[in-house]
Scaffold this motif. Structure first.
Motif, PDB file in Angstrom:
ATOM      1  N   LEU A 192       0.834  -1.207   0.000  1.00 11.60           N
ATOM      2  CA  LEU A 192       0.000   0.000   0.000  1.00 11.60           C
ATOM      3  C   LEU A 192       0.864   1.251   0.000  1.00 11.60           C
ATOM      4  CD1 LEU A 192      -2.914  -0.777   2.511  1.00 11.60           C
ATOM      5  CD2 LEU A 192      -3.031  -0.675   0.033  1.00 11.60           C
ATOM      6  N   LEU A 193       1.958   1.221   0.786  1.00 18.62           N
ATOM      7  CA  LEU A 193       2.845   2.382   0.830  1.00 18.62           C
ATOM      8  C   LEU A 193       3.595   2.554  -0.482  1.00 18.62           C
ATOM      9  CD1 LEU A 193       4.289   2.035   4.439  1.00 18.62           C
ATOM     10  CD2 LEU A 193       2.558   3.642   3.641  1.00 18.62           C
ATOM     11  N   GLN A 194       4.035   1.451  -1.077  1.00 15.85           N
ATOM     12  CA  GLN A 194       4.741   1.536  -2.352  1.00 15.85           C
ATOM     13  C   GLN A 194       3.849   2.126  -3.438  1.00 15.85           C
ATOM     14  OE1 GLN A 194       6.081  -2.437  -3.122  1.00 15.85           O
ATOM     15  NE2 GLN A 194       7.580  -2.428  -1.451  1.00 15.85           N
ATOM     16  N   ARG A 195       2.555   1.845  -3.364  1.00 14.84           N
ATOM     17  CA  ARG A 195       1.616   2.379  -4.354  1.00 14.84           C
ATOM     18  C   ARG A 195       1.089   3.761  -3.974  1.00 14.84           C
ATOM     19  NH1 ARG A 195      -1.966  -2.727  -6.533  1.00 14.84           N
ATOM     20  NH2 ARG A 195      -0.276  -4.255  -6.574  1.00 14.84           N
ATOM     21  N   ARG A 196       1.612   4.289  -2.881  1.00 18.84           N
ATOM     22  CA  ARG A 196       1.183   5.611  -2.375  1.00 18.84           C
ATOM     23  C   ARG A 196      -0.325   5.658  -2.153  1.00 18.84           C
ATOM     24  NH1 ARG A 196       5.056   9.569  -2.539  1.00 18.84           N
ATOM     25  NH2 ARG A 196       7.027   8.981  -3.545  1.00 18.84           N
ATOM     26  N   ALA A 197      -0.850   4.569  -1.644  1.00 23.50           N
ATOM     27  CA  ALA A 197      -2.276   4.521  -1.325  1.00 23.50           C
ATOM     28  C   ALA A 197      -2.562   5.125   0.040  1.00 23.50           C
ATOM     29  CB  ALA A 197      -2.769   3.076  -1.356  1.00 23.50           C
ATOM     30  N   ALA A 198      -1.537   5.280   0.857  1.00 18.17           N
ATOM     31  CA  ALA A 198      -1.701   5.822   2.205  1.00 18.17           C
ATOM     32  C   ALA A 198      -0.350   6.268   2.717  1.00 18.17           C
ATOM     33  CB  ALA A 198      -2.314   4.780   3.140  1.00 18.17           C
ATOM     34  N   ALA A 199      -0.362   7.033   3.802  1.00 21.46           N
ATOM     35  CA  ALA A 199       0.871   7.419   4.483  1.00 21.46           C
ATOM     36  C   ALA A 199       1.101   6.477   5.666  1.00 21.46           C
ATOM     37  CB  ALA A 199       0.774   8.864   4.964  1.00 21.46           C
ATOM     38  N   PRO A 200       2.349   6.288   6.108  1.00 18.55           N
ATOM     39  CA  PRO A 200       2.618   5.366   7.211  1.00 18.55           C
ATOM     40  C   PRO A 200       1.816   5.660   8.475  1.00 18.55           C
ATOM     41  CG  PRO A 200       4.666   6.011   6.142  1.00 18.55           C
ATOM     42  CD  PRO A 200       3.585   6.857   5.537  1.00 18.55           C
ATOM     43  N   GLU A 201       1.683   6.965   8.821  1.00 18.68           N
ATOM     44  CA  GLU A 201       0.943   7.302  10.032  1.00 18.68           C
ATOM     45  C   GLU A 201      -0.518   6.864   9.951  1.00 18.68           C
ATOM     46  OE1 GLU A 201       4.202  10.467   9.637  1.00 18.68           O
ATOM     47  OE2 GLU A 201       2.914   9.266   8.337  1.00 18.68           O
ATOM     48  N   MET A 202      -1.086   6.893   8.757  1.00 18.12           N
ATOM     49  CA  MET A 202      -2.473   6.480   8.584  1.00 18.12           C
ATOM     50  C   MET A 202      -2.621   4.990   8.852  1.00 18.12           C
ATOM     51  SD  MET A 202      -3.036   8.680   5.085  1.00 18.12           S
ATOM     52  CE  MET A 202      -4.760   8.351   4.798  1.00 18.12           C
ATOM     53  N   LEU A 203      -1.717   4.186   8.279  1.00 22.98           N
ATOM     54  CA  LEU A 203      -1.779   2.747   8.503  1.00 22.98           C
ATOM     55  C   LEU A 203      -1.426   2.406   9.941  1.00 22.98           C
ATOM     56  CD1 LEU A 203      -0.189   1.407   5.197  1.00 22.98           C
ATOM     57  CD2 LEU A 203      -2.596   1.725   5.761  1.00 22.98           C
ATOM     58  N   ASP A 204      -0.552   3.208  10.534  1.00 22.70           N
ATOM     59  CA  ASP A 204      -0.198   3.022  11.941  1.00 22.70           C
ATOM     60  C   ASP A 204      -1.445   3.159  12.813  1.00 22.70           C
ATOM     61  OD1 ASP A 204       1.425   2.524  14.062  1.00 22.70           O
ATOM     62  OD2 ASP A 204       2.502   4.427  13.999  1.00 22.70           O
ATOM     63  N   LEU A 205      -2.242   4.198  12.566  1.00 18.46           N
ATOM     64  CA  LEU A 205      -3.459   4.412  13.339  1.00 18.46           C
ATOM     65  C   LEU A 205      -4.461   3.284  13.105  1.00 18.46           C
ATOM     66  CD1 LEU A 205      -5.323   6.148  15.126  1.00 18.46           C
ATOM     67  CD2 LEU A 205      -6.120   7.250  13.019  1.00 18.46           C
ATOM     68  N   LEU A 206      -4.683   2.897  11.846  1.00 18.67           N
ATOM     69  CA  LEU A 206      -5.665   1.855  11.545  1.00 18.67           C
ATOM     70  C   LEU A 206      -5.259   0.519  12.153  1.00 18.67           C
ATOM     71  CD1 LEU A 206      -6.531   2.694   7.819  1.00 18.67           C
ATOM     72  CD2 LEU A 206      -7.882   3.189   9.869  1.00 18.67           C
ATOM     73  N   ALA A 207      -3.950   0.225  12.139  1.00 18.00           N
ATOM     74  CA  ALA A 207      -3.468  -1.012  12.756  1.00 18.00           C
ATOM     75  C   ALA A 207      -3.753  -1.003  14.259  1.00 18.00           C
ATOM     76  CB  ALA A 207      -1.976  -1.179  12.493  1.00 18.00           C
ATOM     77  N   ALA A 208      -3.501   0.136  14.901  1.00 22.76           N
ATOM     78  CA  ALA A 208      -3.760   0.242  16.334  1.00 22.76           C
ATOM     79  C   ALA A 208      -5.249   0.095  16.636  1.00 22.76           C
ATOM     80  CB  ALA A 208      -3.230   1.577  16.851  1.00 22.76           C
ATOM     81  N   CYS A 209      -6.092   0.699  15.793  1.00 18.91           N
ATOM     82  CA  CYS A 209      -7.545   0.610  16.015  1.00 18.91           C
ATOM     83  C   CYS A 209      -8.027  -0.830  15.854  1.00 18.91           C
ATOM     84  CB  CYS A 209      -8.269   1.526  15.030  1.00 18.91           C
ATOM     85  SG  CYS A 209      -8.046   3.286  15.346  1.00 18.91           S
ATOM     86  N   ALA A 210      -7.487  -1.543  14.881  1.00 20.08           N
ATOM     87  CA  ALA A 210      -7.880  -2.934  14.688  1.00 20.08           C
ATOM     88  C   ALA A 210      -7.458  -3.788  15.877  1.00 20.08           C
ATOM     89  CB  ALA A 210      -7.268  -3.476  13.397  1.00 20.08           C
ATOM     90  N   ARG A 211      -6.252  -3.584  16.362  1.00 17.48           N
ATOM     91  CA  ARG A 211      -5.762  -4.363  17.500  1.00 17.48           C
ATOM     92  C   ARG A 211      -6.514  -4.027  18.776  1.00 17.48           C
ATOM     93  NH1 ARG A 211       0.467  -3.503  15.623  1.00 17.48           N
ATOM     94  NH2 ARG A 211       0.660  -5.407  14.365  1.00 17.48           N
ATOM     95  N   ALA A 212      -6.954  -2.775  18.902  1.00 17.31           N
ATOM     96  CA  ALA A 212      -7.684  -2.351  20.098  1.00 17.31           C
ATOM     97  C   ALA A 212      -9.172  -2.644  20.010  1.00 17.31           C
ATOM     98  CB  ALA A 212      -7.463  -0.858  20.338  1.00 17.31           C
ATOM     99  N   ARG A 213      -9.580  -3.386  18.992  1.00 14.07           N
ATOM    100  CA  ARG A 213     -10.959  -3.860  18.839  1.00 14.07           C
ATOM    101  C   ARG A 213     -11.967  -2.725  18.649  1.00 14.07           C
ATOM    102  NH1 ARG A 213     -11.499  -9.105  19.961  1.00 14.07           N
ATOM    103  NH2 ARG A 213     -13.729  -8.852  20.385  1.00 14.07           N
ATOM    104  N   LEU A 214     -11.552  -1.662  17.980  1.00 16.42           N
ATOM    105  CA  LEU A 214     -12.523  -0.642  17.586  1.00 16.42           C
ATOM    106  C   LEU A 214     -13.295  -1.147  16.370  1.00 16.42           C
ATOM    107  CD1 LEU A 214     -10.571   1.082  19.388  1.00 16.42           C
ATOM    108  CD2 LEU A 214     -11.102   3.010  17.892  1.00 16.42           C
ATOM    109  N   ASN A 215     -14.527  -0.700  16.221  1.00 15.52           N
ATOM    110  CA  ASN A 215     -15.354  -1.085  15.075  1.00 15.52           C
ATOM    111  C   ASN A 215     -15.054  -0.154  13.905  1.00 15.52           C
ATOM    112  OD1 ASN A 215     -16.720  -3.148  16.527  1.00 15.52           O
ATOM    113  ND2 ASN A 215     -18.021  -1.590  17.486  1.00 15.52           N
ATOM    114  N   ILE A 216     -14.693  -0.734  12.772  1.00 17.50           N
ATOM    115  CA  ILE A 216     -14.215   0.035  11.617  1.00 17.50           C
ATOM    116  C   ILE A 216     -15.109  -0.232  10.418  1.00 17.50           C
ATOM    117  CG2 ILE A 216     -12.269   0.424  10.055  1.00 17.50           C
ATOM    118  CD1 ILE A 216     -10.426  -0.584  12.290  1.00 17.50           C
ATOM    119  N   MET A 217     -15.496   0.829   9.726  1.00 22.75           N
ATOM    120  CA  MET A 217     -16.276   0.718   8.495  1.00 22.75           C
ATOM    121  C   MET A 217     -15.489   1.363   7.365  1.00 22.75           C
ATOM    122  SD  MET A 217     -20.270   1.613   7.743  1.00 22.75           S
ATOM    123  CE  MET A 217     -20.163   3.371   8.090  1.00 22.75           C
TER     124      MET A 217
END
Length: 449
Positions: A192-217
């Motif tokens: 995703l980063l190689q394709r410039r689909a997102a910035a690292p900080e964005m994926l960092d946040l989403l990874a943390a939210c997934a691990r912390a069991r937040l509900n994501i849509m």
């Protein structure tokens, strides 16, 4: 799907369209299948079956050695095997890793999508009956049927690709077929980063939210990359959790060992036997899931999904069709309202605000690339309005000389309200500082490895 008309010039005529070759191929194919017992063949190992059919095709072609060169003979053998076991003219496209979508508008018009762009390819069927026959063969293999009395079908191919077909009388030019293909391996955060689909900080946040069991849509249009991103986010779920997935057509590629996969079933010709996503979601609640992932929220299951999220089933994920994160809330309201019209809107708003924590917007840009364009956080209610603010956005500034989208990812500087919950899981939200982000930053800064 493209319209049925194809106004481009007809591709250059191939050997398959030459009359003698065509007649010989049809005759040999009929001879090849005439002695087959397909009920018995279903129990034969696919590799052994292909080898046996290849041997039969070679024997038949050897009888016409005086009419064929060795190259023509080899080509004819391959085409006979593809016609008998595979997808005929589509086999080469199905084995092309650069093709993500195959769009067929009648027997003589085939388009593919490569790297986000549509292009016409010189692939044709003999006639409409040839095309419909292949579609019927695909549908039959997964227990579906398509004919004039039931002229639409959704089916899943053995490799996981999704097929949708519409034939006459609904398709004015005879048949419309769409095949959505998926990579053999799910995309990674690095890709995703190689394709410039997102910035690292964005994926960092989403990874943390997934691990912390937040509900994501995840919200976006058709072909914007919703399922791809859902696969990426699911990779952050613990290997020790039991995950129940519910889909209309199985597309998810979860890598955890404990996954309970379920797929809806349409009604039969008598209108009976349908199993909806809502039925499967209600059943999933009795299966002791740690998480529930709904592949796409598009109907009455939206109400039951919110109920599950609000009654202890945290860490849920789903996708929805919408143009931006605020529109995703409006669409979710509509779906819940259709499922439970007796509920007042203020109650639906409160259910959504307490159930959904993060909405991620993805989009297919004008150059065919996919990007995360918004990450928004729901923070509660203000009267009867759902409070929501952006944490990250993509701002397009133009298009370069090659037609590539130019822009930057930005953090809005608003501290995530979920930071306290993340800290309880030993996780840290990215620092809230309003600034542009560099999508090419090194992965070394990520905590999502």
């Amino acid at each position: 799907m493209l319209g049925a008309k194809c106004d481009l010039p007809t591709p250059t005529t191939t050997n398959d369209q030459q009359q003698p070759w065509h007649q010989l191929k049809v005759e040999l194919h009929e001879q090849l299948i005439s002695g087959m017992d397909f009920d018995v063949l279903r129990s034969v190992d696919p590799e052994r079956l292909r080898a046996e059919i290849r041997r039969g095709a070679e024997e038949l072609c050897s009888l016409h050695a005086d009419l064929l060169t060795r190259a023509e003979r080899n080509q004819l053998i391959e085409e006979l095997v593809d016609e008998t076991l595979g997808l005929g003219p589509l086999e080469t496209l199905m084995h092309d890793p650069t093709v993500s979508d195959i769009l067929i508008n009648g027997a003589k018009c085939v388009y593919v999508e490569r790297r986000g762009k549509l292009e016409r390819v010189p692939v044709q069927f003999r006639d409409l009956d040839h095309l419909i026959g292949i579609v019927q063969r695909i549908a039959g293999r997964v227990g579906r049927r398509i004919d004039e009395s039931s002229p639409m079908v959704d089916a899943r191919l053995p490799d996981g690709s999704r097929l949708n077909a519409v034939i006459k009388p609904l398709a004015l030019d005879g048949a419309l077929v769409s095949i959505r293909r998926f990579p053999s391996k799910p995309m990674t955060t690095g890709e995703l980063l190689q394709r410039r689909a997102a910035a690292p900080e964005m994926l960092d946040l989403l990874a943390a939210c997934a691990r912390a069991r937040l509900n994501i849509m995840i919200s976006g249009g058709t072909g914007s990359g919703k399922t791809t991103l859902l696969n990426v986010l699911s990779s952050f779920i613990s290997q020790n959790e039991r995950i129940a997935t519910i889909e209309d057509a199985a597309e998810l590629q979860l890598q955890q060992p404990h996954v309970a996969r379920m797929e809806t079933r349409p009604a039969n010709l008598e209108g009976n036997g349908a199993v909806t996503a809502r039925d499967l979601l209600r059943n999933a609640l009795r299966m002791r899931p740690d998480r529930i992932i709904v592949g796409e929220c598009r109907g009455a299951e939206a109400f039951d999904m919110l109920q599950a999220m609000n009654t202890g089933h945290e860490g849920g994920m789903t996708t929805i069709h919408a143009n931006e994160t605020r529109d995703a809330l409006s669409r979710l309201e509509m779906l819940v309202g259709m499922a439970a019209p007796e509920l007042p809107m203020w109650f639906i708003h409160r259910q959504i605000a307490s159930a959904i924590h993060i909405i991620v917007q993805v989009a297919r840009m004008s150059d065919g690339s996919r990007k995360i364009t918004q990450i928004s956080e729901i923070t509660g209610m203000n009267g009867n309005t759902i409070n929501m603010h952006d944490l990250f956005v993509f701002k397009q500034t133009g298009v370069d000389a090659q037609g590539q989208v130019v822009g930057q990812f930005h953090t809005t500087g608003i501290p995530p309200q979920c930071a306290e919950r993340l800290s309880r899981y030993g996780l840290q939200a990215p620092i809230a500082e309003q600034r542009p982000l560099d999508a090419a930053d090194r992965l070394q800064s990520l905590r999502i490895r």
